[in-house]
Write a protein that holds these residues in place. Structure first.
Motif, short mmCIF file in Angstrom:
data_model
loop_
_atom_site.label_atom_id
_atom_site.label_comp_id
_atom_site.label_asym_id
_atom_site.label_seq_id
_atom_site.Cartn_x
_atom_site.Cartn_y
_atom_site.Cartn_z
N LEU A 174 -115.34 10.63 17.37
CA LEU A 174 -114.88 11.15 16.08
C LEU A 174 -115.94 11.85 15.25
O LEU A 174 -115.67 12.92 14.70
CB LEU A 174 -114.24 10.02 15.26
CG LEU A 174 -113.54 10.45 13.98
CD1 LEU A 174 -112.47 11.50 14.27
CD2 LEU A 174 -112.92 9.26 13.27
N GLU A 193 -118.34 13.69 16.04
CA GLU A 193 -118.53 15.04 16.56
C GLU A 193 -117.23 15.83 16.64
O GLU A 193 -117.25 17.04 16.87
CB GLU A 193 -119.14 14.97 17.96
CG GLU A 193 -120.45 14.22 18.05
CD GLU A 193 -120.91 14.09 19.49
OE1 GLU A 193 -120.83 15.08 20.25
OE2 GLU A 193 -121.34 12.99 19.87
N GLN A 194 -116.10 15.14 16.51
CA GLN A 194 -114.78 15.74 16.68
C GLN A 194 -114.67 16.41 18.06
O GLN A 194 -114.24 17.56 18.20
CB GLN A 194 -114.49 16.75 15.58
CG GLN A 194 -114.43 16.15 14.19
CD GLN A 194 -114.27 17.19 13.10
OE1 GLN A 194 -115.05 17.28 12.17
NE2 GLN A 194 -113.22 17.99 13.23
N LYS A 195 -115.07 15.66 19.09
CA LYS A 195 -115.09 16.17 20.46
C LYS A 195 -114.42 15.19 21.42
O LYS A 195 -114.44 13.98 21.21
CB LYS A 195 -116.53 16.40 20.94
CG LYS A 195 -117.35 17.37 20.10
CD LYS A 195 -116.87 18.81 20.26
CE LYS A 195 -117.79 19.76 19.51
NZ LYS A 195 -117.30 21.17 19.61
N SER A 245 -112.41 20.34 21.20
CA SER A 245 -112.65 20.01 19.80
C SER A 245 -111.36 19.50 19.19
O SER A 245 -110.28 20.03 19.48
CB SER A 245 -113.14 21.24 19.03
OG SER A 245 -114.39 21.69 19.51
N SER A 303 -109.30 17.07 15.72
CA SER A 303 -109.24 16.78 14.29
C SER A 303 -110.23 15.68 13.93
O SER A 303 -110.57 14.83 14.74
CB SER A 303 -107.82 16.35 13.92
OG SER A 303 -107.78 15.78 12.63
N SER A 304 -110.64 15.68 12.68
CA SER A 304 -111.54 14.64 12.17
C SER A 304 -110.78 13.40 11.71
O SER A 304 -111.37 12.45 11.23
CB SER A 304 -112.36 15.17 11.00
OG SER A 304 -111.51 15.55 9.92
N TYR A 354 -108.86 8.84 16.27
CA TYR A 354 -109.18 8.80 17.70
C TYR A 354 -107.92 9.00 18.53
O TYR A 354 -107.56 8.17 19.35
CB TYR A 354 -109.83 7.47 18.04
CG TYR A 354 -111.21 7.28 17.45
CD1 TYR A 354 -112.33 7.76 18.11
CD2 TYR A 354 -111.38 6.64 16.23
CE1 TYR A 354 -113.60 7.59 17.57
CE2 TYR A 354 -112.65 6.46 15.69
CZ TYR A 354 -113.75 6.94 16.37
OH TYR A 354 -115.00 6.78 15.84
N PRO A 377 -108.33 20.77 15.56
CA PRO A 377 -109.02 20.80 14.26
C PRO A 377 -108.15 21.24 13.09
O PRO A 377 -108.45 20.93 11.93
CB PRO A 377 -110.17 21.78 14.50
CG PRO A 377 -110.44 21.68 15.96
CD PRO A 377 -109.09 21.50 16.60
N ASN A 406 -105.14 20.22 12.68
CA ASN A 406 -104.12 19.18 12.58
C ASN A 406 -102.79 19.60 13.20
O ASN A 406 -101.71 19.29 12.67
CB ASN A 406 -103.93 18.72 11.14
CG ASN A 406 -105.05 17.82 10.67
OD1 ASN A 406 -105.72 17.18 11.46
ND2 ASN A 406 -105.27 17.79 9.36
N ALA A 413 -103.21 14.31 10.74
CA ALA A 413 -104.16 13.60 11.60
C ALA A 413 -103.52 12.31 12.11
O ALA A 413 -102.62 11.76 11.49
CB ALA A 413 -105.42 13.29 10.82
#
Length: 407
Positions: free
Chosen positions: A234, A236-238, A259, A261-262, A265, A281, A283, A307
């Motif tokens: 999370l 790194e949002q990866k 990549s 969303s922030s 998980y 990213p 959403n 999210a």
């Protein structure tokens, strides 16, 4: 070769001969592979795709041998509906117990005796081996092993990770589909520990040094062939990918593959299609094809969403459920694997850490962490919507961080 099929209620059963011949089966009765084998040829019949809607398991009897001078006629395939038996819920950080339940036919949970077992160190996550014999619990200090015998019985002492990154926060445990390996995703040491499973008693031993991940990763999902696995990090949002060796359990890092969303998980893989679902990213709830090298390619356009902290694809592969806060978003799976939004189910306030399905795809279980509740919903098979009519739900617990259901 003639094969007698019985007990088939679902659709999608495909049998395969080792020679490469596939046989789609839509009904019970006598079935025949189209490819004829010469006398003396070896054959090995297996289930390539099991039936779904309802989800079933099928067992092959007399499936291996050599063709003689006459047709092979003694091969049988017997199918039975998947039935969920037990559910287990680790209490989460600050607690030291795992709650144990019998799963009733209605989806309701009945506490077993004892109702809880000890798992010190803040038990976070849970996983069951494919045969339903052993339960594995990940905590901040250990991976615990329990025998499933109608309750949950400890087997000897916990399998401590003291020799492999002890105390570094196992947030996720996962069992390889072949039942030979356990994977522990470590939140604080940023790695994945791999363990061999003893086939007799379920005990664990190291399968090698831990494998690096990104920062603070959780979740661990295999693609349908168990060739690749993915975890999400999370900060790194990866999403990171790995090639999986089914013989040794070893993971070969593929690096960053997506990549996201922030906001949580939230990743999951489809049980049949080579597809991974994640929130991008922007959403959007999106579907990604898993390519032959483990990389991911977007399928169509994502669906505007919010999210999500946890995703689950129910075992029949028809619906996807995403939980964020105290709401569940429902999606239907299109033919190409992309998603269409269906509905939102709200259930109060606070945060739900994890959402999962029962083994047959009939019920959804939500670990409503901040409310200390396990919520259960019945899946409407017609459209995937969730029906709040399961007796006794929500269930009050001392704490809950995840739920796993066995069959």
């Amino acid at each position: 070769m003639n094969i007698t099929v019985s007990g088939l209620n679902g659709s999608g059963l495909v049998l395969q001969n080792s020679e490469g011949d596939d046989l789609a089966v839509a009904s019970n009765g006598l079935k025949t592979f189209s490819k004829r084998l010469a006398s003396g040829s070896a054959y090995a019949i297996s289930v390539k795709s099991r039936p779904r809607s309802p989800l079933q398991t099928c067992t092959v009897s007399n499936g291996t041998g050599n063709v003689a001078s006459e047709n092979v006629t003694n091969i049988t395939v017997t199918c039975a509906d998947v039935v969920s038996r037990f559910a287990y819920s680790p209490a989460g950080p600050g607690w030291s117990t795992v709650s144990a339940y019998k799963v009733e036919s209605t989806g309701a949970l009945t506490s077993l005796t004892p109702a809880t077992v000890s798992a010190p160190g803040g038990p976070w996550s849970s996983a069951v081996d494919p045969a339903g014999r052993f339960l594995y619990i990940g905590s901040d200090t250990s991976v615990y092993r329990f025998r499933i015998d109608g309750a949950v019985s400890p087997v000897g002492v916990p399998d401590s990770r003291t020799t492999i990154n002890s105390g570094n926060g196992t947030r996720t445990v996962a069992v390889h589909p072949n039942g030979k390996f356990v994977y522990a995703v470590n939140f604080f040491s940023d790695d994945i520990a791999v363990f061999n499973i003893n086939a007799v008693d379920g005990s664990l031993s190291s399968a090698g040094p831990p494998v690096p991940t990104g920062q603070q990763c959780e979740r661990f999902f295999f693609d349908p062939t168990a060739t690749f696995a993915y975890t999400i990090c999370l900060p790194e949002q990866k999403v990171y990918g790995y090639r999986v060796n089914g013989d040794t359990g070893a993971l070969t890092p593929l690096g960053e593959v997506l990549s996201v969303s922030s906001g949580g998980y939230a990743i999951a893989t489809h049980p049949e299609k080579r597809i991974l679902y994640a929130v991008d990213p922007a959403n959007n709830m999106s579907a990604y094809a898993i390519n032959s090298d483990g990389s991911l390619s977007l399928i169509g356009a994502g669906v505007p969403s919010s999210a999500a902290f946890s995703l689950v694809v129910e075992p029949n592969g028809k619906y996807v459920y995403a939980v964020n806060g105290a709401a569940i978003r429902v999606y239907s799976v299109n033919t190409d694997g992309s998603l269409s939004f269906t509905n939102t189910v709200n259930f109060g306030t606070g945060m739900a850490y994890q959402i999962t399905s029962d083994a047959a795809g009939k019920f959804i279980y939500v670990a409503h962490t901040t409310a200390a509740r396990i919520r259960v919903y019945r899946i409407d098979p017609a459209d995937g919507n969730l029906i709040n009519d399961v007796p006794g739900s929500p269930y009050v617990v001392s704490g809950t961080n995840s739920v796993v259901v066995t069959y």
